[in-house]
Write a protein that holds these residues in place. Structure first.
Motif, short mmCIF file in Angstrom:
data_model
loop_
_atom_site.label_atom_id
_atom_site.label_comp_id
_atom_site.label_asym_id
_atom_site.label_seq_id
_atom_site.Cartn_x
_atom_site.Cartn_y
_atom_site.Cartn_z
N SER A 93 0.84 -1.26 0.14
CA SER A 93 0.14 0.05 0.06
C SER A 93 1.02 1.28 0.01
O SER A 93 2.14 1.26 0.30
CB SER A 93 -0.99 0.01 1.17
OG SER A 93 -0.22 0.21 2.31
N ARG A 94 0.24 2.38 -0.38
CA ARG A 94 1.03 3.87 -0.35
C ARG A 94 1.43 3.85 1.27
O ARG A 94 2.53 4.62 1.33
CB ARG A 94 0.06 4.85 -0.59
CG ARG A 94 -0.48 4.81 -2.12
CD ARG A 94 -1.07 6.04 -2.39
NE ARG A 94 -1.65 6.17 -3.72
CZ ARG A 94 -2.69 5.69 -4.44
NH1 ARG A 94 -3.79 5.36 -3.28
NH2 ARG A 94 -3.04 5.70 -5.47
N LEU A 95 0.75 3.52 2.30
CA LEU A 95 1.06 3.63 3.44
C LEU A 95 2.40 2.74 4.03
O LEU A 95 3.36 3.50 4.30
CB LEU A 95 -0.13 3.46 4.64
CG LEU A 95 0.29 3.65 6.16
CD1 LEU A 95 0.68 5.07 6.41
CD2 LEU A 95 -0.98 3.06 7.12
N SER A 96 2.34 1.65 3.58
CA SER A 96 3.43 0.80 3.78
C SER A 96 4.74 1.11 2.89
O SER A 96 5.62 1.16 3.19
CB SER A 96 3.06 -0.66 3.43
OG SER A 96 2.83 -0.92 2.12
N ALA A 98 5.34 4.36 2.14
CA ALA A 98 5.74 5.55 2.73
C ALA A 98 6.61 5.16 4.11
O ALA A 98 7.65 5.84 4.33
CB ALA A 98 4.64 6.43 3.17
N ARG A 99 6.01 4.06 4.94
CA ARG A 99 6.93 3.74 6.11
C ARG A 99 8.22 3.20 5.59
O ARG A 99 9.40 3.58 6.26
CB ARG A 99 6.03 2.98 6.77
CG ARG A 99 4.86 3.27 7.50
CD ARG A 99 3.95 2.23 8.02
NE ARG A 99 3.16 2.62 8.90
CZ ARG A 99 2.07 2.00 9.18
NH1 ARG A 99 2.10 0.64 8.87
NH2 ARG A 99 0.80 2.53 10.01
#
Length: 298
Positions: A93-96, A98-99
Motif C-alpha cells: 500500500s501507499r502507507l507501507s 511511505a513507512r
C-alpha cells in the motif's frame, strides 16, 4: 510450531480479503520480472529484495508466517480472470511504501516476478493495458541449458516420465494448437503450453518481440543469468540504476535459489539443440545489440 492448515488457510483468506478491500490504495508495480523460467529469475528477484529500497509483495513473509516472500502473482498469464482488485491486493500500500521509504531514506519500489509472462501469448498486451508504466526486467539463460533445466524440474516434480530426448520429440504434438486456444479463450489454461514447452520457451527472440510490440524498448533491462551469477552485485547495481535507485551492498545477492543437481546432456542432443537455437540467438543478438558469447554455439 507450525499452525494447523485450516488456521493457515483462514489467515490467507483474511489477508487476501483485506488486500482486496484496500486495493484502491495499492499502487501499480514499479517493475515486472517476466522470466525466463529456469533462467535464474528467482535468484535475481530475491537478490533485488536485499536492496533496502526494494520491498516485498503483500503480505510479507513474516505476516503469514511463511519461509519466503512471494515472488510472482501470475496475474497476466494464469489469473487474469480474477481482476485487477485481486492483483492489486498483492501489492504494498501507499502507507507501507511511505513507512518503508522513511526507514530506507528514500522512495521504495516494488514488483513481482512471474516467469511464464515471457512465453504467454497474451501477457504482454494485458500488462501494457493494465500497468503501462511498469519497467520490465528479464533474465535469459543459455537456451540449451534452460531447456534441459526446465525438463529436469518437471522430472523432479514427478510430472514428466519421458526421457529428455523423448520429451523433446513429443513437444510439438503436446503443445499443438495450445497457443491458439489461449488466444481464442483467455480463460483457457494450458499445462502443456506452460510446462512442456521446453524448446519453445528458449526461443527468446520470438517471445520478446511480443513484449517489444507493447512496451518502449527503453523500459526493458535485460541481462543473462551467466552475467548475474558471475557478478551478482554488479548485476543488481545495474538493475537498481534502471529502477532509479542508488547502488547498495547486497551481501546475500549470490545465493542460488531453486538450484538443481547438475546433469549431463548427451553430446548429440546438445549439438542438435545448439543448431536449432542458433538462428534464434542471432536474432536476439540483433534485437539486444550485444553478443551472447557465453551461450552454447550452434
Amino acid at each position: 510450531m507450525k499452525l494447523p492448515e485450516p488456521v493457515m488457510n483462514a489467515g490467507r483468506t483474511a489477508i487476501r480479503g483485506w488486500g482486496m478491500a484496500t486495493a484502491a490504495f495499492r499502487p501499480d508495480p514499479d517493475f515486472l520480472l517476466i522470466g525466463a523460467k529456469r533462467g535464474g529469475s528467482t535468484s535475481f528477484y530475491f537478490a533485488l529484495l536485499e536492496h533496502p529500497r526494494v520491498i516485498p509483495l503483500f503480505p510479507a513473509a513474516r505476516l503469514l508466517p511463511k519461509a519466503n516472500h512471494t515472488k510472482g502473482v501470475h496475474y497476466f498469464d494464469s489469473n487474469y480472470a480474477r481482476g485487477m482488485r485481486w492483483y492489486r491486493s498483492h501489492l504494498p500500500s501507499r502507507l507501507s511504501r511511505a513507512r518503508a521509504g522513511r526507514r530506507a531514506g528514500g522512495p521504495v519500489v516494488a514488483g513481482e516476478g512471474s516467469p511464464y509472462y515471457l512465453h504467454h501469448p497474451l501477457a504482454a498486451g494485458r500488462a501494457a493495458g493494465n500497468v503501462p508504466t511498469a519497467r520490465i526486467l528479464l533474465v535469459l539463460r543459455d537456451p540449451v541449458e534452460r531447456t534441459f533445466s526446465h525438463y529436469r524440474e518437471r522430472v523432479r516434480a514427478g510430472m514428466e516420465s519421458l526421457s529428455f530426448e523423448e520429451a523433446l520429440a513429443a513437444e510439438e504434438s503436446r503443445t499443438a494448437g495450445e497457443e491458439a486456444k489461449i488466444i481464442a479463450d483467455p480463460a483457457y489454461l494450458s499445462y502443456a503450453h506452460e510446462q512442456q514447452s521446453y524448446v519453445a520457451q528458449s526461443e527468446y527472440a520470438r517471445c520478446l518481440e511480443r513484449w517489444f510490440a507493447h512496451f518502449p524498448r527503453d523500459r526493458f533491462h535485460i541481462l543473462t543469468s551467466e552475467d548475474f551469477y558471475r557478478d551478482p552485485q554488479a548485476a543488481c547495481d545495474g538493475a537498481a540504476e534502471f529502477l532509479g535507485l542508488p547502488p547498495a551492498p547486497l551481501p546475500a545477492a549470490g545465493k542460488v535459489w531453486n538450484a538443481a543437481a547438475p546433469g549431463d546432456i548427451p553430446d548429440d542432443v546438445r549439438k542438435r539443440l545448439a543448431r536449432h537455437f542458433a538462428p534464434h540467438n542471432r536474432r536476439l543478438e540483433e534485437m539486444l545489440g550485444r553478443r551472447l558469447s557465453d551461450w552454447t554455439a550452434g
